[in-house]
Scaffold this motif. Structure first.
Motif, short mmCIF file in Angstrom:
data_model
loop_
_atom_site.label_atom_id
_atom_site.label_comp_id
_atom_site.label_asym_id
_atom_site.label_seq_id
_atom_site.Cartn_x
_atom_site.Cartn_y
_atom_site.Cartn_z
N LEU A 94 -33.68 -1.14 -8.15
CA LEU A 94 -32.36 -1.66 -8.53
C LEU A 94 -31.98 -1.19 -9.93
O LEU A 94 -30.82 -0.85 -10.18
CB LEU A 94 -32.35 -3.18 -8.45
N GLU A 95 -32.94 -1.18 -10.83
CA GLU A 95 -32.66 -0.73 -12.20
C GLU A 95 -32.27 0.74 -12.24
O GLU A 95 -31.47 1.16 -13.08
CB GLU A 95 -33.88 -0.98 -13.09
N MET A 96 -32.81 1.53 -11.34
CA MET A 96 -32.47 2.94 -11.28
C MET A 96 -31.09 3.17 -10.65
O MET A 96 -30.51 4.23 -10.80
CB MET A 96 -33.53 3.72 -10.49
N GLY A 97 -30.59 2.15 -9.91
CA GLY A 97 -29.26 2.29 -9.32
C GLY A 97 -29.20 2.16 -7.82
O GLY A 97 -28.17 2.47 -7.21
N ALA A 98 -30.29 1.70 -7.18
CA ALA A 98 -30.24 1.46 -5.74
C ALA A 98 -29.35 0.25 -5.45
O ALA A 98 -29.18 -0.63 -6.29
CB ALA A 98 -31.65 1.22 -5.19
N ASP A 99 -28.78 0.23 -4.25
CA ASP A 99 -27.90 -0.87 -3.86
C ASP A 99 -28.65 -2.01 -3.20
O ASP A 99 -28.22 -3.15 -3.24
CB ASP A 99 -26.82 -0.35 -2.91
N ASP A 100 -29.77 -1.70 -2.56
CA ASP A 100 -30.56 -2.73 -1.90
C ASP A 100 -31.94 -2.15 -1.65
O ASP A 100 -32.19 -0.96 -1.89
CB ASP A 100 -29.92 -3.16 -0.58
N TYR A 101 -32.86 -2.98 -1.18
CA TYR A 101 -34.22 -2.52 -0.89
C TYR A 101 -34.73 -3.26 0.32
O TYR A 101 -34.23 -4.32 0.70
CB TYR A 101 -35.14 -2.78 -2.09
N LEU A 102 -35.75 -2.69 0.94
CA LEU A 102 -36.38 -3.31 2.10
C LEU A 102 -37.86 -2.96 2.07
O LEU A 102 -38.23 -1.79 2.03
CB LEU A 102 -35.74 -2.77 3.39
N PRO A 103 -38.74 -3.98 2.07
CA PRO A 103 -40.18 -3.69 2.02
C PRO A 103 -40.71 -3.27 3.39
O PRO A 103 -40.29 -3.79 4.42
CB PRO A 103 -40.79 -5.03 1.58
N LYS A 104 -41.65 -2.32 3.38
CA LYS A 104 -42.35 -1.92 4.61
C LYS A 104 -43.54 -2.85 4.81
O LYS A 104 -44.15 -3.31 3.84
CB LYS A 104 -42.85 -0.48 4.47
N PRO A 105 -43.92 -3.09 6.08
CA PRO A 105 -43.22 -2.69 7.31
C PRO A 105 -42.01 -3.58 7.54
O PRO A 105 -41.95 -4.70 7.03
CB PRO A 105 -44.28 -2.91 8.39
N PHE A 106 -41.03 -3.08 8.31
CA PHE A 106 -39.82 -3.84 8.56
C PHE A 106 -39.39 -3.65 10.01
O PHE A 106 -39.77 -2.70 10.68
CB PHE A 106 -38.70 -3.40 7.62
N ASN A 107 -38.58 -4.58 10.48
CA ASN A 107 -37.98 -4.47 11.80
C ASN A 107 -36.72 -3.62 11.68
O ASN A 107 -35.91 -3.85 10.77
CB ASN A 107 -37.62 -5.88 12.31
N PRO A 108 -36.52 -2.63 12.54
CA PRO A 108 -35.31 -1.80 12.46
C PRO A 108 -34.02 -2.62 12.46
O PRO A 108 -33.02 -2.21 11.89
CB PRO A 108 -35.41 -0.91 13.69
N ARG A 109 -34.06 -3.80 13.10
CA ARG A 109 -32.87 -4.66 13.08
C ARG A 109 -32.53 -5.08 11.66
O ARG A 109 -31.35 -5.19 11.30
CB ARG A 109 -33.12 -5.92 13.92
N GLU A 110 -33.58 -5.35 10.86
CA GLU A 110 -33.34 -5.76 9.48
C GLU A 110 -32.72 -4.62 8.68
O GLU A 110 -31.81 -4.83 7.87
CB GLU A 110 -34.65 -6.21 8.82
N LEU A 111 -33.20 -3.40 8.90
CA LEU A 111 -32.59 -2.25 8.21
C LEU A 111 -31.14 -2.10 8.62
O LEU A 111 -30.27 -1.84 7.78
CB LEU A 111 -33.37 -0.97 8.53
N THR A 112 -30.85 -2.26 9.90
CA THR A 112 -29.47 -2.15 10.37
C THR A 112 -28.59 -3.19 9.69
O THR A 112 -27.46 -2.88 9.26
CB THR A 112 -29.40 -2.35 11.90
N ALA A 113 -29.10 -4.41 9.54
CA ALA A 113 -28.33 -5.46 8.87
C ALA A 113 -28.08 -5.09 7.41
O ALA A 113 -26.97 -5.31 6.88
CB ALA A 113 -29.08 -6.80 8.96
N ARG A 114 -29.08 -4.53 6.74
CA ARG A 114 -28.90 -4.12 5.34
C ARG A 114 -27.89 -2.99 5.24
O ARG A 114 -27.06 -2.96 4.32
CB ARG A 114 -30.24 -3.68 4.74
N ILE A 115 -27.96 -2.03 6.16
CA ILE A 115 -27.00 -0.92 6.17
C ILE A 115 -25.58 -1.45 6.34
O ILE A 115 -24.66 -1.05 5.62
CB ILE A 115 -27.35 0.08 7.29
N GLN A 116 -25.40 -2.34 7.29
CA GLN A 116 -24.07 -2.91 7.53
C GLN A 116 -23.56 -3.64 6.31
O GLN A 116 -22.38 -3.53 5.95
CB GLN A 116 -24.13 -3.85 8.74
N SER A 117 -24.43 -4.39 5.64
CA SER A 117 -24.03 -5.15 4.46
C SER A 117 -23.60 -4.23 3.32
O SER A 117 -22.56 -4.44 2.69
CB SER A 117 -25.18 -6.04 4.01
#
Length: 241
Positions: A94-117
């Motif tokens: 986030l300090e470098m300028g990312a908009d969000d993060y997701l820790p591995k391992p993750f469910n692809p549904r969670e990534l989709t929700a983050r992308i949509q957000s």
């Protein structure tokens, strides 16, 4: 209907294949890279709407990549994938300028929700933009915040903000002199409940905004800390009593 383009940059071939298939089924157009060596060329030729970037990669790691892109003025939204499971990597992202993060391992549904957000914030969704006229501009100090065009100007020069930073600044600037808690900012700007992210992530976005707004020798402090509570936007930059 135009489909959003997602670029996955990750050295895990199986994960790239999985995400390509899954996100494709959700209606996204997906492209992938195994590392960052061809990233600049990819961004120039076929710029994505959002990039999913792994922290741990051979060559330049994700943190170095997003830092370089932001320094170059690149505003493409970035979601970082962190594998170490430590908060420090997420905060650094986030300090470098990312908009969000997701820790591995993750469910692809969670990534989709983050992308949509993130895309909703980037495309000025009703959650933030519908309340404002398309040409509404908030002026403070040397700055002009254009809500319709989603840009921040200083002396008519556009400044680079991530989607999250713009969202946080919009909420603060449209509630001048009203102290807001971290939880309120999380929900109003980022669309996240109290349990969805670290309070520290809001602090990081505020820190980056302050560097943009209050750099140099200026005594003005537009975003001020309300100790034990949260933050408040002061349009004239003066000290609150």
């Amino acid at each position: 209907m135009e489909h959003n383009k997602i670029l996955i940059v990750d050295d895990d071939a199986k994960l790239r294949e999985l995400l390509t298939r899954y996100l494709g089924q959700q209606g996204y157009v997906v492209d992938t890279l195994p590392d960052a060596r061809e990233l600049d060329r990819k961004l120039a030729r076929n710029r994505p709407d959002l990039m999913v970037l792994d922290v741990m990669m051979p060559g330049d790691d994700g943190l170095a990549v997003v830092r370089r892109l932001r320094a170059q003025g690149e505003t493409v939204p970035v979601i970082m994938l962190t594998a170490r499971g430590e908060d420090v990597d997420r905060i650094l992202g986030l300090e470098m300028g990312a908009d969000d993060y997701l820790p591995k391992p993750f469910n692809p549904r969670e990534l989709t929700a983050r992308i949509q957000s993130v895309l909703r914030r980037h495309h000025a969704t009703p959650a933030l933009a519908a309340r404002h006229e398309s040409d509404e501009v908030i002026e403070f100090g040397e700055f002009q915040l254009n809500l319709g065009r989603r840009e921040l100007l200083k002396n008519q020069q556009a400044l680079s903000l991530t989607t999250a930073e713009f969202a946080v600044l919009t909420v603060l600037a449209t509630h001048p002199r009203r102290p807001l808690t971290r939880e309120q900012l999380m929900e109003m700007a980022l669309g996240k409940g109290n349990g969805e992210s670290l309070d520290r992530s809001i602090d990081v976005h505020i820190s980056r905004l302050r560097k943009t707004l209050e750099g140099g020798d200026s005594p003005l402090r537009f975003i001020q800390t309300v100790w034990g509570y949260g933050y408040v936007f002061v349009p004239d930059g003066s000290e609150r009593e």
